[in-house]
Design a protein around this motif. Structure first.
Motif, mmCIF file in Angstrom:
data_model
loop_
_atom_site.group_PDB
_atom_site.id
_atom_site.type_symbol
_atom_site.label_atom_id
_atom_site.label_comp_id
_atom_site.label_asym_id
_atom_site.label_seq_id
_atom_site.Cartn_x
_atom_site.Cartn_y
_atom_site.Cartn_z
ATOM 1 N N THR A 182 0.638 -1.330 0.037
ATOM 2 C CA THR A 182 -0.021 -0.109 0.020
ATOM 3 C C THR A 182 1.145 1.358 -0.279
ATOM 4 O OG1 THR A 182 -1.529 -1.284 1.157
ATOM 5 C CG2 THR A 182 -1.958 1.129 1.198
ATOM 6 N N LEU A 183 2.007 1.209 0.611
ATOM 7 C CA LEU A 183 2.963 2.439 0.929
ATOM 8 C C LEU A 183 3.553 2.662 -0.395
ATOM 9 C CD1 LEU A 183 4.239 2.051 4.452
ATOM 10 C CD2 LEU A 183 2.891 3.768 3.687
ATOM 11 N N GLN A 184 3.885 1.698 -1.326
ATOM 12 C CA GLN A 184 4.381 1.772 -2.708
ATOM 13 C C GLN A 184 3.427 2.462 -3.782
ATOM 14 O OE1 GLN A 184 7.777 1.400 -2.852
ATOM 15 N NE2 GLN A 184 7.546 0.852 -0.670
ATOM 16 N N LEU A 185 2.150 2.594 -3.473
ATOM 17 C CA LEU A 185 1.440 3.138 -4.305
ATOM 18 C C LEU A 185 1.501 4.626 -4.551
ATOM 19 C CD1 LEU A 185 -2.148 1.712 -2.870
ATOM 20 C CD2 LEU A 185 -0.915 0.646 -4.948
ATOM 21 N N PRO A 186 1.547 4.891 -5.809
ATOM 22 C CA PRO A 186 1.737 6.363 -6.115
ATOM 23 C C PRO A 186 0.509 7.479 -5.628
ATOM 24 C CG PRO A 186 1.188 5.292 -8.129
ATOM 25 C CD PRO A 186 1.535 4.134 -7.143
ATOM 26 N N ASP A 187 -0.607 6.823 -5.518
ATOM 27 C CA ASP A 187 -1.668 7.592 -5.154
ATOM 28 C C ASP A 187 -1.755 7.868 -3.522
ATOM 29 O OD1 ASP A 187 -2.515 7.597 -7.540
ATOM 30 O OD2 ASP A 187 -4.174 6.198 -7.244
ATOM 31 N N VAL A 188 -1.023 7.177 -2.727
ATOM 32 C CA VAL A 188 -1.031 7.264 -1.386
ATOM 33 C C VAL A 188 -0.564 8.738 -0.997
ATOM 34 C CG1 VAL A 188 1.234 6.386 -0.741
ATOM 35 C CG2 VAL A 188 -0.699 5.883 0.670
ATOM 36 N N LYS A 189 0.207 9.385 -1.658
ATOM 37 C CA LYS A 189 0.626 10.740 -1.636
ATOM 38 C C LYS A 189 -0.346 11.693 -1.191
ATOM 39 C CE LYS A 189 1.696 12.096 -6.033
ATOM 40 N NZ LYS A 189 1.410 10.928 -6.828
ATOM 41 N N PHE A 190 -1.725 11.358 -1.877
ATOM 42 C CA PHE A 190 -2.714 12.329 -1.625
ATOM 43 C C PHE A 190 -3.524 11.936 -0.566
ATOM 44 C CE2 PHE A 190 -2.175 11.756 -6.390
ATOM 45 C CZ PHE A 190 -1.883 12.837 -6.729
ATOM 46 N N PHE A 191 -3.165 10.874 0.323
ATOM 47 C CA PHE A 191 -3.785 10.752 1.610
ATOM 48 C C PHE A 191 -2.762 10.867 2.885
ATOM 49 C CE2 PHE A 191 -5.875 8.624 -1.900
ATOM 50 C CZ PHE A 191 -7.381 8.982 -1.438
ATOM 51 N N PRO A 192 -2.198 11.912 2.898
ATOM 52 C CA PRO A 192 -1.195 12.170 4.076
ATOM 53 C C PRO A 192 -1.446 11.420 5.517
ATOM 54 C CG PRO A 192 -2.341 14.244 3.673
ATOM 55 C CD PRO A 192 -2.949 13.124 2.677
ATOM 56 N N ASN A 193 -2.534 11.546 5.933
ATOM 57 C CA ASN A 193 -3.011 10.901 7.094
ATOM 58 C C ASN A 193 -2.792 9.393 7.028
ATOM 59 O OD1 ASN A 193 -3.447 13.253 8.713
ATOM 60 N ND2 ASN A 193 -5.326 13.438 7.602
ATOM 61 N N VAL A 194 -3.379 8.849 5.841
ATOM 62 C CA VAL A 194 -3.501 7.441 5.930
ATOM 63 C C VAL A 194 -2.116 6.806 5.587
ATOM 64 C CG1 VAL A 194 -4.188 5.392 4.232
ATOM 65 C CG2 VAL A 194 -5.703 7.348 4.717
ATOM 66 N N ASN A 195 -1.176 7.781 4.920
ATOM 67 C CA ASN A 195 0.191 7.303 4.791
ATOM 68 C C ASN A 195 1.047 7.526 5.955
ATOM 69 O OD1 ASN A 195 2.641 7.097 3.180
ATOM 70 N ND2 ASN A 195 3.156 9.083 3.143
ATOM 71 N N SER A 196 0.771 8.218 6.680
ATOM 72 C CA SER A 196 1.584 8.604 8.178
ATOM 73 C C SER A 196 1.196 7.118 9.010
ATOM 74 C CB SER A 196 1.334 9.723 8.868
ATOM 75 O OG SER A 196 1.710 10.848 8.049
ATOM 76 N N PHE A 197 -0.119 6.971 9.051
ATOM 77 C CA PHE A 197 -0.813 5.916 9.883
ATOM 78 C C PHE A 197 -0.120 4.610 9.382
ATOM 79 C CE2 PHE A 197 -5.408 5.914 12.101
ATOM 80 C CZ PHE A 197 -4.722 5.243 12.854
ATOM 81 N N LEU A 198 -0.233 4.378 8.330
ATOM 82 C CA LEU A 198 0.354 3.043 7.815
ATOM 83 C C LEU A 198 1.910 2.934 8.184
ATOM 84 C CD1 LEU A 198 -1.100 2.605 4.265
ATOM 85 C CD2 LEU A 198 -1.800 1.383 6.336
ATOM 86 N N LYS A 199 2.472 4.117 8.055
ATOM 87 C CA LYS A 199 3.950 4.087 8.592
ATOM 88 C C LYS A 199 4.157 3.621 9.931
ATOM 89 C CE LYS A 199 6.039 6.858 4.928
ATOM 90 N NZ LYS A 199 6.662 7.962 4.525
ATOM 91 N N VAL A 200 3.408 4.240 10.694
ATOM 92 C CA VAL A 200 3.469 3.866 12.168
ATOM 93 C C VAL A 200 3.029 2.485 12.633
ATOM 94 C CG1 VAL A 200 2.496 4.654 14.355
ATOM 95 C CG2 VAL A 200 3.096 6.465 13.014
#
Length: 747
Positions: A653-671
């Motif tokens: 999921t983190l490798q998807l190019p679209d995830v940059k448009f969802f900053p909260n989701v991106n940070s959430f997944l990294k944690v």
């Protein structure tokens, strides 16, 4: 106060790097060009004086030809230097990092001007390179470091030493060979490799040692220790720089390792790097001394004071402990969670949950079984002993060849670390004892004395009825957590459903506890049957009987004894461990895995992550917009095209190019990725813990070395010999006395 680089997408600061940092020029025209190249719109309104006073760029943004060293410790720019090397795209992967250093969008006119200016700058820099090359050839360049002949020779000598040390670490070659003679010890592996390099033509070493007497140490023990410290710290700093850039991490500890009579705790850090890849790296051995409070203080000091990390950013902890260490590490975990509630204590993905639970039970009989399991696993690593075990299995199951074949498959490499280890161990007890007896007898003399001695010790333990009862109880109690634990080590979807099935697991354990008399009767009968097959008498432990006679207490029946002292403590201990390990906060975190699209799909996109998001609310770039962002995230995947496959893991999921448009989701997944319970991504290389174990297995205990272990485990981490040389020169300047100064002292 540290200097921070003003370039967009650059997180370097002077306290974390040996790079030089340069002020913006006072000349208004040159300063304007620097700002334009930086593409920092917020700097355009500032004056050249303001920029010169408050802003810096690190050396990474300049062509190397523009950077000059005036001495070994001073770096300057050429008067015409212009920064031209910038990363203007990686912020797209991390949208929340754009706020502080916003990148200016260029018009066509801006682009035209910049192209013209860069063309002129390129021509100028090309000329500078040619001039530098010409000056190098004639050795007349005043901007080059002015080192004396002795200084250059000393640095070349140090470089050769570091190169040998790094090679020793990578190849797992100990400093000393296992010799007894003091004369032989003088010619250790390090000395031998230096000799080899000199014979092969290393001029720096030759000049240094050409007048040295034969059998004299080339490097003192003190200098060797200093060199190793520099190597170790340089490699560690490379890892720590990545951890700091990632910010969030989890702490994982391993089983104790002993160096020079002192016990040390291996430390690993788990984090998501800038490429959104989950990493777990070994960073150090921590002295395991003092009580729990002292250990926590030492751990905090190491992480914060020495390494520049913040425990406030620690999001998980897992401790792989065995024996008496487990109680102390549980207390450490509790103390850390009291100070840092988000450092959730979880099981580690490297260890099967049932083994973790059994290791954490503080009962002597259980610890004897777990220690015996570890010894059995080590004993059958050789083909000779494994063949003997397979022969014993077929001999015992002559009348049931099918079961014998199944058991042979089950007892392959690593079987003592599997989720069903107690089921396999119970079936294996009779052939195991037969195998140990055969090795003890050693009729054909093919086993070494040490092997037969180990076989005798293991056989004596297996022939104890208390051990048999304990194995039966562990097998029957932990059967309720076996599927749960297997799911925890599975894919993201399995972990999510495991978190939602915990209630059922606890319900089953409570049902056993409520009907303990009935369950114990069946389990005790099973243990007696196994003992009869193995021809082992049913007895109460001798130590307990002696205490009972001394206290003049009436006799107790074997079945009642094992219920009170084995069955009841084990069931209560397992229930408590499960409840502690999977607290409400832990379950909330795991239920947030529904952010992964494949999990959403399984739940028919009817997920409620916002109900559990409060745990990590302060870690999000825009928490106020989380609910709206999650709604858009669900809609995106619910109405995807038929040809679009749902990502199944956090990494995917983190490798998807679209995830940059969802900053909260991106940070959430990294944690969430950093949580120790989640398995590392499948890869062909060994994990850091496996590399540590490999080093310990192939190196004699007497020859273990912390620094060499660090180099061996982290061979994949880049290292720069010149950086090591620079650090050594700064920390340990050469103190060879000057002959003239010596004469003055003598007078």
């Amino acid at each position: 106060m540290p200097n921070f680089c003003a370039a967009p997408n650059c997180t370097r600061k002077s306290t974390q790097s040996d790079l030089a940092f340069f002020r913006f020029p006072r000349d208004p025209e040159r300063c304007r060009i620097w700002v334009e190249n930086c593409r920092r719109a917020d700097l355009e309104a500032k004056t050249a004086d303001q920029l010169n006073k408050h802003y810096r760029l690190c050396a990474k943004h300049f062509d190397p030809a523009m950077v000059c060293k005036t001495s070994p410790y001073r770096t300057v720019l050429k008067d015409t230097a212009i920064p031209t090397i910038f990363d203007l795209t990686s912020h797209l992967k991390n949208p929340h990092t754009r706020h502080r250093k916003r990148i200016k969008e260029l018009t066509e006119e801006d682009l035209k001007k910049i192209k013209e200016r860069r063309l002129a700058s390129s021509i100028e820099q090309l000329n500078c390179k040619k001039d530098a090359a010409a000056e190098d050839s004639t050795s007349t360049n005043d901007d080059e470091p002015q080192l004396s002949t002795e200084e250059r020779a000393f640095r070349e000598y140090l470089r050769s030493l570091f190169e040998v040390l790094v090679m020793l670490g990578k190849q797992s070659i100990p400093f000393m060979a296992e010799k007894t003679s003091e004369v032989e010890r003088m010619s250790n592996n390090f000395q031998a490799l230096l000799d080899y390099r000199m014979n092969a033509g290393d001029e720096a070493l030759k000049k240094r040692f050409e007048a040295t007497a034969v059998n004299t140490e080339y490097c003192s023990a003190t200098q060797q220790s200093q060199l190793l410290d520099i190597c170790e710290n340089t490699v560690r700093e490379e890892i720590l720089m990545e951890v700091r850039e990632s910010r969030f991490f989890s702490l994982v500890t391993g089983d104790l390792v002993e160096f020079a009579g002192e016990k040390h705790l291996p430390l690993f850090l788990r984090f998501v790097n800038q490429q959104n890849t989950l990493r777990e790296e070994f960073v150090d051995f921590l002295l395991f001394d003092g009580d729990e409070t002292a250990l926590v203080e030492r751990l905090e000091a190491q992480l914060t004071d020495r390494w520049g990390l913040s425990m406030e950013d620690c999001r998980g902890q897992a401790h792989k402990a065995t024996g008496t260490t487990t109680t102390k590490m549980k207390a450490v975990a509790v103390l850390l969670m009291e100070k840092y509630p988000l450092a959730l204590h979880m099981s580690c993905s490297h260890m099967a949950l049932n083994i973790h639970l059994a290791n954490n039970l503080p009962f002597p009989n259980v610890q004897v079984v777990m220690e015996t399991l570890r010894r059995i696993g080590a004993f059958f690593r050789t083909p000779l002993t494994q063949d003997e075990l397979e022969t014993a299995i077929f001999a015992h199951f002559q009348k049931n060849e099918e079961k014998g074949s199944v058991l042979k498959q089950a007892c392959g490499p690593g079987w003592t670390e599997q989720h069903n280890v107690f089921d396999v161990l119970l079936d294996m007890l009779p052939p195991l004892l037969l195998c140990m007896d055969n090795i003890r007898e050693n009729a054909d003399g093919k086993f070494a004395e040490a092997t037969t001695a180990d076989a005798y010790s293991i056989a004596e333990t297996l022939a104890d009825f208390e051990v048999i009862v304990t194995v039966v109880i562990l097998k029957n109690v932990l059967v309720f957590t076996r599927a749960f634990g297997r799911n925890l080590q599975g894919e993201t979807l399995d972990v999510f459903f495991a978190a939602n099935s915990l209630t059922a697991v606890l319900h089953s354990l409570n049902e056993v506890n409520d009907n303990i008399d009935v369950y114990h009767e069946f389990w005790y009968e099973e243990a007696v049957n196994v003992a009869n097959v193995m021809e082992i008498p049913v007895t109460i432990p001798r130590l307990f009987l002696r205490k009972q006679r001394a206290a003049d207490v009436g006799e107790i029946q074997a079945e009642a004894y094992f219920k009170e002292y084995v069955t009841v403590p084990v069931i209560h201990g397992v229930m408590q461990e499960v409840e502690d390990m999977f607290s409400e906060s832990n379950l909330k975190a795991l239920k947030c895995l529904s952010l992964v699209p494949a999990v959403m799909g399984q739940m028919k996109f009817n997920t409620t992550e916002e109900n559990y998001a409060d745990v990590y609310r302060n870690d999000l770039p825009s928490p106020d917009t989380l609910a709206a962002e999650l709604h858009c995230w669900r809609i995106k995947w619910k109405h995807r095209g038929k040809e679009v496959r749902l990502p199944t893991t956090i990494h995917e999921t983190l490798q998807l190019p679209d995830v940059k448009f969802f900053p909260n989701v991106n940070s959430f997944l990294k944690v969430l990725s950093t949580l120790p319970v989640l398995k590392l991504e499948e890869n062909k290389s060994e994990t850091a813990s496996e590399r540590l174990q490999a080093y310990l297995d192939r190196t004699s205990t007497k020859l273990w070395n912390k620094s060499l272990a660090m180099l061996n485990i982290n061979t994949h981490v880049k290292h720069d010999l010149d950086v090591m040389v620079d650090k050594y020169c700064r920390l340990y300047p050469e103190d060879d006395p000057d002959p003239e100064a010596e004469e003055e002292v003598m007078k």
